[in-house]
Design a protein around this motif. Structure first.
Motif, PDB file in Angstrom:
ATOM      1  N   LEU A 121     -49.922 -53.117  11.933  1.00 46.89           N
ATOM      2  CA  LEU A 121     -48.692 -53.481  11.232  1.00 46.89           C
ATOM      3  C   LEU A 121     -48.818 -53.257   9.728  1.00 46.89           C
ATOM      4  CD1 LEU A 121     -47.629 -56.676  13.202  1.00 46.89           C
ATOM      5  CD2 LEU A 121     -46.706 -54.361  13.400  1.00 46.89           C
ATOM      6  N   MET A 122     -49.977 -53.500   9.158  1.00 42.70           N
ATOM      7  CA  MET A 122     -50.164 -53.217   7.736  1.00 42.70           C
ATOM      8  C   MET A 122     -50.067 -51.718   7.478  1.00 42.70           C
ATOM      9  SD  MET A 122     -50.303 -55.910   5.879  1.00 42.70           S
ATOM     10  CE  MET A 122     -50.753 -55.052   4.368  1.00 42.70           C
ATOM     11  N   ARG A 123     -50.601 -50.903   8.388  1.00 39.17           N
ATOM     12  CA  ARG A 123     -50.449 -49.457   8.226  1.00 39.17           C
ATOM     13  C   ARG A 123     -48.992 -49.041   8.392  1.00 39.17           C
ATOM     14  NH1 ARG A 123     -52.867 -46.574  11.939  1.00 39.17           N
ATOM     15  NH2 ARG A 123     -53.896 -48.151  13.207  1.00 39.17           N
ATOM     16  N   GLY A 124     -48.273 -49.786   9.246  1.00 40.63           N
ATOM     17  CA  GLY A 124     -46.846 -49.532   9.365  1.00 40.63           C
ATOM     18  C   GLY A 124     -46.116 -49.814   8.067  1.00 40.63           C
ATOM     19  N   LEU A 125     -46.489 -50.900   7.396  1.00 41.22           N
ATOM     20  CA  LEU A 125     -45.876 -51.211   6.106  1.00 41.22           C
ATOM     21  C   LEU A 125     -46.238 -50.151   5.068  1.00 41.22           C
ATOM     22  CD1 LEU A 125     -46.440 -55.073   6.039  1.00 41.22           C
ATOM     23  CD2 LEU A 125     -44.280 -53.873   6.414  1.00 41.22           C
ATOM     24  N   ASP A 126     -47.462 -49.661   5.112  1.00 38.93           N
ATOM     25  CA  ASP A 126     -47.842 -48.570   4.208  1.00 38.93           C
ATOM     26  C   ASP A 126     -46.952 -47.340   4.448  1.00 38.93           C
ATOM     27  OD1 ASP A 126     -49.861 -50.046   3.058  1.00 38.93           O
ATOM     28  OD2 ASP A 126     -51.455 -49.178   4.294  1.00 38.93           O
ATOM     29  N   ALA A 127     -46.627 -47.096   5.728  1.00 36.68           N
ATOM     30  CA  ALA A 127     -45.786 -45.944   6.062  1.00 36.68           C
ATOM     31  C   ALA A 127     -44.347 -46.129   5.571  1.00 36.68           C
ATOM     32  CB  ALA A 127     -45.794 -45.709   7.573  1.00 36.68           C
ATOM     33  N   LEU A 128     -43.955 -47.369   5.322  1.00 38.63           N
ATOM     34  CA  LEU A 128     -42.603 -47.638   4.829  1.00 38.63           C
ATOM     35  C   LEU A 128     -42.475 -47.458   3.311  1.00 38.63           C
ATOM     36  CD1 LEU A 128     -41.607 -50.916   6.751  1.00 38.63           C
ATOM     37  CD2 LEU A 128     -41.036 -48.547   7.335  1.00 38.63           C
ATOM     38  N   ALA A 129     -43.597 -47.298   2.619  1.00 39.94           N
ATOM     39  CA  ALA A 129     -43.586 -47.285   1.159  1.00 39.94           C
ATOM     40  C   ALA A 129     -42.582 -46.313   0.547  1.00 39.94           C
ATOM     41  CB  ALA A 129     -44.993 -47.013   0.623  1.00 39.94           C
ATOM     42  N   PRO A 130     -42.421 -45.087   1.079  1.00 38.88           N
ATOM     43  CA  PRO A 130     -41.459 -44.162   0.445  1.00 38.88           C
ATOM     44  C   PRO A 130     -40.008 -44.618   0.548  1.00 38.88           C
ATOM     45  CG  PRO A 130     -43.004 -42.978   1.870  1.00 38.88           C
ATOM     46  CD  PRO A 130     -43.158 -44.433   2.170  1.00 38.88           C
ATOM     47  N   TYR A 131     -39.737 -45.612   1.404  1.00 35.51           N
ATOM     48  CA  TYR A 131     -38.358 -46.020   1.681  1.00 35.51           C
ATOM     49  C   TYR A 131     -38.053 -47.426   1.172  1.00 35.51           C
ATOM     50  CZ  TYR A 131     -40.068 -42.744   5.217  1.00 35.51           C
ATOM     51  OH  TYR A 131     -40.696 -41.702   5.853  1.00 35.51           O
ATOM     52  N   LYS A 132     -38.914 -47.969   0.308  1.00 33.71           N
ATOM     53  CA  LYS A 132     -38.859 -49.402   0.010  1.00 33.71           C
ATOM     54  C   LYS A 132     -37.528 -49.847  -0.578  1.00 33.71           C
ATOM     55  CE  LYS A 132     -41.853 -53.093  -1.616  1.00 33.71           C
ATOM     56  NZ  LYS A 132     -43.195 -53.400  -2.153  1.00 33.71           N
ATOM     57  N   ASP A 161     -39.170 -43.319  14.645  1.00 37.12           N
ATOM     58  CA  ASP A 161     -40.165 -42.345  15.106  1.00 37.12           C
ATOM     59  C   ASP A 161     -41.033 -41.839  13.954  1.00 37.12           C
ATOM     60  OD1 ASP A 161     -39.328 -42.524  17.723  1.00 37.12           O
ATOM     61  OD2 ASP A 161     -38.006 -40.779  17.611  1.00 37.12           O
ATOM     62  N   VAL A 162     -40.426 -41.617  12.790  1.00 35.28           N
ATOM     63  CA  VAL A 162     -41.186 -41.134  11.644  1.00 35.28           C
ATOM     64  C   VAL A 162     -42.256 -42.158  11.256  1.00 35.28           C
ATOM     65  CG1 VAL A 162     -41.048 -40.631   9.167  1.00 35.28           C
ATOM     66  CG2 VAL A 162     -39.406 -39.604  10.740  1.00 35.28           C
ATOM     67  N   VAL A 163     -41.878 -43.433  11.228  1.00 34.65           N
ATOM     68  CA  VAL A 163     -42.826 -44.483  10.832  1.00 34.65           C
ATOM     69  C   VAL A 163     -43.936 -44.639  11.860  1.00 34.65           C
ATOM     70  CG1 VAL A 163     -43.083 -46.969  10.423  1.00 34.65           C
ATOM     71  CG2 VAL A 163     -41.157 -45.727   9.427  1.00 34.65           C
ATOM     72  N   THR A 164     -43.573 -44.703  13.140  1.00 33.79           N
ATOM     73  CA  THR A 164     -44.607 -44.906  14.156  1.00 33.79           C
ATOM     74  C   THR A 164     -45.480 -43.673  14.334  1.00 33.79           C
ATOM     75  OG1 THR A 164     -42.908 -44.431  15.844  1.00 33.79           O
ATOM     76  CG2 THR A 164     -43.423 -46.742  15.408  1.00 33.79           C
ATOM     77  N   ASP A 165     -44.949 -42.492  14.085  1.00 38.36           N
ATOM     78  CA  ASP A 165     -45.795 -41.292  14.096  1.00 38.36           C
ATOM     79  C   ASP A 165     -46.843 -41.366  12.992  1.00 38.36           C
ATOM     80  OD1 ASP A 165     -44.500 -40.222  16.251  1.00 38.36           O
ATOM     81  OD2 ASP A 165     -43.648 -38.503  15.196  1.00 38.36           O
ATOM     82  N   GLU A 166     -46.443 -41.872  11.833  1.00 33.87           N
ATOM     83  CA  GLU A 166     -47.398 -41.999  10.731  1.00 33.87           C
ATOM     84  C   GLU A 166     -48.489 -43.003  11.078  1.00 33.87           C
ATOM     85  OE1 GLU A 166     -49.189 -41.275   7.094  1.00 33.87           O
ATOM     86  OE2 GLU A 166     -47.599 -40.161   8.133  1.00 33.87           O
ATOM     87  N   VAL A 167     -48.118 -44.094  11.732  1.00 37.32           N
ATOM     88  CA  VAL A 167     -49.124 -45.061  12.176  1.00 37.32           C
ATOM     89  C   VAL A 167     -50.065 -44.417  13.192  1.00 37.32           C
ATOM     90  CG1 VAL A 167     -49.485 -47.233  13.429  1.00 37.32           C
ATOM     91  CG2 VAL A 167     -47.683 -47.068  11.702  1.00 37.32           C
ATOM     92  N   ALA A 168     -49.507 -43.665  14.130  1.00 38.34           N
ATOM     93  CA  ALA A 168     -50.331 -43.012  15.153  1.00 38.34           C
ATOM     94  C   ALA A 168     -51.321 -42.029  14.531  1.00 38.34           C
ATOM     95  CB  ALA A 168     -49.433 -42.297  16.169  1.00 38.34           C
ATOM     96  N   ARG A 169     -50.900 -41.371  13.463  1.00 37.52           N
ATOM     97  CA  ARG A 169     -51.790 -40.412  12.803  1.00 37.52           C
ATOM     98  C   ARG A 169     -53.039 -41.092  12.274  1.00 37.52           C
ATOM     99  NH1 ARG A 169     -50.117 -38.369   8.090  1.00 37.52           N
ATOM    100  NH2 ARG A 169     -51.486 -36.578   8.256  1.00 37.52           N
ATOM    101  N   GLY A 170     -52.913 -42.346  11.870  1.00 39.63           N
ATOM    102  CA  GLY A 170     -54.059 -43.052  11.307  1.00 39.63           C
ATOM    103  C   GLY A 170     -54.810 -43.910  12.296  1.00 39.63           C
TER     104      GLY A 170
END
Length: 206
Positions: A85-96, A59-68
């Protein structure tokens, strides 16, 4: 109106710091409480099972995608999926770092893989929605399942990609989307697209 950042994003960052250091099986209430600053009692109350943390992560990741996401993006369905999907990967950056370890463990732990499957499915339904593509009904669920395969492949490459421009990740995502479109044709989706057009639109000559 822009969506505010997910209030539990700091908790998920702490979760993945614990995973990076100790692995999925090393996620304990004590460790997560120490890393996040959230009291252990609150964590137990909110997450009787660790699997709830995985659902929250999705939910945290998809919420971040929805924001953009900007409505009426235009472009082809594939272009919109690639962008989402690229924005989804950007949202994953803090958890890499933690994700790299989690993905490795997922392939050797069938229980973990099974727990992740519905998280991927729900997240991909929301990714389809963000790309303004239909995620409803049996075909929508099938598209989401196909997109989950694309997502897993892309995340695997991304988790090891240290390049600034993410060229290997973008190439892998493009290839995965191409394979998904080929598979979609075999399942009878219109035009071999993960996001089949409505019948009247699909019948319109190019």
């Amino acid at each position: 109106m822009d969506m505010p950042p997910h209030p539990d994003a700091p908790l998920i960052e702490a979760l993945f710091r614990v995973i990076a250091a100790h692995g999925w099986r090393g996620v304990t209430v004590t460790r997560l409480a120490a890393a996040s600053g959230v009291p252990a009692g609150e964590l137990v109350g909110r997450f009787p099972s660790r699997l709830g943390l995985l659902r929250l992560f999705g939910d945290v990741v998809t919420d971040e995608v929805a924001r953009g996401t900007v409505p009426g993006q235009g472009g082809t369905p594939r272009d919109r999926l690639f962008d989402v999907l690229m924005r989804g990967l950007d949202a994953l950056a803090p958890y890499k770092a933690g994700l790299r370890r989690l993905m490795t463990e997922m392939y050797t732990d069938p229980v973990l893989f099974g727990a992740m499957a519905p998280v991927f499915q729900h997240s991909m339904e929301r990714m389809l929605d963000a790309a303004e593509l239909d995620s409803a009904g049996p075909k929508g669920r099938l598209r989401a399942a196909g997109l989950a395969v694309v997502w897993i492949r892309a995340v695997n490459v991304w988790s090891k990609d240290e390049s600034e421009e993410l060229g290997p990740t973008m190439a892998a995502l493009d290839r995965a989307l191409e394979r998904a479109e080929q598979a979609a044709r075999s399942f009878g989706l219109v035009g071999g697209d993960l996001a089949a057009a409505p019948p009247d639109e699909a019948a319109t000559p190019a």
